[in-house]
Design an enzyme around this catalytic site. Structure first.
Site, mmCIF file in Angstrom:
data_model
loop_
_atom_site.group_PDB
_atom_site.id
_atom_site.type_symbol
_atom_site.label_atom_id
_atom_site.label_comp_id
_atom_site.label_asym_id
_atom_site.label_seq_id
_atom_site.Cartn_x
_atom_site.Cartn_y
_atom_site.Cartn_z
ATOM 1 N N SER A 247 9.486 0.733 -34.337
ATOM 2 C CA SER A 247 10.770 1.370 -34.612
ATOM 3 C C SER A 247 11.621 0.424 -35.449
ATOM 4 O O SER A 247 11.728 -0.763 -35.141
ATOM 5 C CB SER A 247 11.492 1.697 -33.302
ATOM 6 N N CYS B 248 17.419 4.108 -23.349
ATOM 7 C CA CYS B 248 17.620 3.875 -24.774
ATOM 8 C C CYS B 248 19.036 3.393 -25.065
ATOM 9 O O CYS B 248 20.002 3.961 -24.596
ATOM 10 C CB CYS B 248 17.344 5.162 -25.535
ATOM 11 N N GLU C 156 13.876 -8.284 -22.477
ATOM 12 C CA GLU C 156 13.574 -7.203 -21.553
ATOM 13 C C GLU C 156 12.357 -6.419 -22.026
ATOM 14 O O GLU C 156 12.171 -6.190 -23.223
ATOM 15 C CB GLU C 156 14.783 -6.276 -21.421
#
Length: 382
Positions: free
Chosen positions: A197, A344, A91
Site C-alpha cells: 500500500s 485502519c 505495530e
C-alpha cells in the site's frame, strides 16, 4: 559482531554461505529451517553438517524483534508491539478469517508522509526498518500463531504492507523482504496475496512494477488535487494525474488486473455526492488509457489530533452507490480490531480488505454492474 540471517533474501543468504566456503544449495536448506520451521538455533538444523553449524554459530545468529506487548481483540484480531530500539516501537496486526489469515506489517518506525487522517503520521518519522525487522514480523507471527492456535500448517496466507510507514520510501529494505515472502523455500506466498500500500510515491511504483510486481493498493482519499494535497501532503509532489498514470503502467505487470484505491470517509470533507461524481469522471478518463480499479471505502477511526470525524454509514453507502451505479467495483470496510487500536488509520493504513473480485472486475470492464449491490467485507485476497 555476527550477522542476523533474517536480513537476507535467498540470494543474499547464498552469498553469505559462499563466504563461509559452502555451496549455494546449503543456503536453501538454511532458508527453509529459518522461515518454514521457525528455527533460531543452528543445532536444530540436523541436516546441516556439524562443521557448518559450528561456523554459523560463531559468524551468524537468527534474532527476531523483542515483543513489548500483545493485545487480542474480541473479534480475534491480534496486535503486537515490537521494540526496535532507541525508544521506538512498531505495530503488527493479525486478522483471522475462516478461510484466511492476514498479517499487516510495518515498514518504518513512524511515518514521514503525514496524512491528516492517520495517527501514525501525526507521530512523525523516526527511521526505516531493516529487511530483517520487516521480515521478523512475519517470522515471529507465523510461528507464534502455529503454537498459539495448535496448528502444524501455515496460518498466514496473506500479507499487507499497510502498517506503520510508507513502504515505498523504504524500498531498498522492502524489496528483499518481499522476495522472502514470495520464495517457495520461504513463505511461498503468491504475488496476488502480498499487497503493498502506498500514498503515491510515483517513481517507486514504477520500480516495484519492474522488480517485484505484487498487488498494489493506493491511498487516494480525494478526487482532486487541492483536497488531496490537504489530506495527503505527498500529493504536492506527485499529483493525482501522475499517480494514476503510474497505476496504469503498473497494471500491465501486476498479478491482478486492477488497482485498489483506498478512500477514507471523512465527514463533510471528502464524502459528498459531488466527490463521488468527481471520482467517477476521474476513473472514466483513465479507464480510456487502460486503468481498471476497485474502490475500498474505509470508515475513519477518529483520534483527537486529527480534528476529523467519521462519515455516518448512510452517507458512506450513498457514496458507494454512486460509484457502483457508474460500474465501479466498490466495497465498504467493516472495522476490525478498533478496541485494541489496531484498525485502519490507528496504525498507518488499510489492514483488512483485499477481497477476491476477479469475476466482478471482468463484468465491470464489460459495463455490466449497474444493478449490483454494495458489499460490506472484512477479508483479504482469496
Amino acid at each position: 559482531m555476527t550477522t542476523n540471517l533474517l536480513d537476507f533474501d535467498l540470494e543474499g543468504l547464498a552469498a553469505f554461505c559462499e563466504q563461509l566456503g559452502q555451496k549455494r544449495f546449503r543456503a536453501t536448506q538454511l532458508f527453509r529451517w529459518i522461515h518454514q520451521k521457525g528455527a533460531s538455533d543452528f543445532e536444530q538444523m540436523t541436516d546441516l553438517a556439524k562443521s557448518l553449524r559450528e561456523k554459523l554459530a560463531v559468524s551468524a545468529h537468527i534474532q527476531g524483534l523483542n515483543v513489548v506487548s500483545r493485545h487480542e481483540s474480541a473479534d480475534g484480531t491480534i496486535k503486537w508491539l515490537f521494540d526496535v530500539g532507541a525508544g521506538d516501537v512498531i505495530e503488527t496486526v493479525f486478522i483471522p478469517e475462516t478461510d484466511r489469515g492476514t498479517l499487516c506489517i510495518s515498514s518504518q518506525a513512524g511515518c514521514a508522509v503525514g496524512c491528516r487522517f492517520c495517527s501514525t503520521g501525526h507521530q512523525g518519522f523516526s527511521r526505516n526498518l531493516t529487511t530483517g525487522e520487516i521480515i521478523s514480523q512475519l517470522w515471529f507471527a507465523e510461528h507464534f500463531l502455529r503454537k498459539h492456535l495448535g496448528r502444524n500448517e501455515r496460518v498466514i496466507s496473506n500479507v499487507v504492507m499497510m502498517g506503520m510507514g510508507e513502504p515505498l520510501q523504504n524500498y531498498s529494505q522492502l524489496l528483499p523482504a518481499l522476495k522472502v515472502m514470495l520464495n517457495d523455500h520461504g513463505y511461498g506466498l503468491s504475488r496476488r496475496r502480498v499487497t503493498v500500500s502506498t500514498s503515491g510515491v510515483v517513481p517507486m511504483i514504477d520500480r516495484l512494477a519492474k522488480d517485484c510486481p505484487v498487488a498494489l493498493a493506493v491511498s487516494l482519499h480525494a478526487p482532486q488535487d487541492a483536497l488531496r494535497s490537504n489530506l495527503v501532503p505527498l500529493n504536492k509532489k506527485y499529483p493525482i494525474a501522475e499517480l494514476l498514470e503510474a497505476c496504469t503502467r503498473y497494471q500491465s505487470a501486476a498479478p491482478r488486473d486492477f488497482i485498489t484505491f483506498e478512500y477514507c470517509m471523512l465527514d463533510g470533507v471528502n464524502d459528498q455526492p459531488e466527490h463521488a461524481r468527481q471520482l467517477v469522471a476521474l476513473m472514466k478518463t483513465h479507464a480510456a488509457n487502460g486503468l481498471s480499479c476497485k474502490f475500498n471505502l474505509i470508515p475513519f477511526n477518529p483520534f483527537p489530533a486529527s480534528g476529523l470525524l467519521r462519515s455516518d454509514m448512510p452517507q458512506v453507502m450513498a457514496f458507494a452507490k454512486i460509484l457502483m451505479d457508474a460500474g465501479i467495483i466498490t466495497t465498504v470496510r467493516k472495522t476490525r480490531g478498533d478496541d485494541i487500536d489496531a484498525a485502519c488509520g490507528q496504525l498507518a493504513g488499510d489492514v483488512q480488505d483485499r477481497t477476491s473480485v476477479d469475476q466482478r472486475m471482468a463484468a465491470q470492464r464489460q459495463g455490466m454492474l449497474g444493478g449490483i449491490k454494495v458489499v460490506v467485507v472484512n477479508g483479504d485476497t482469496a
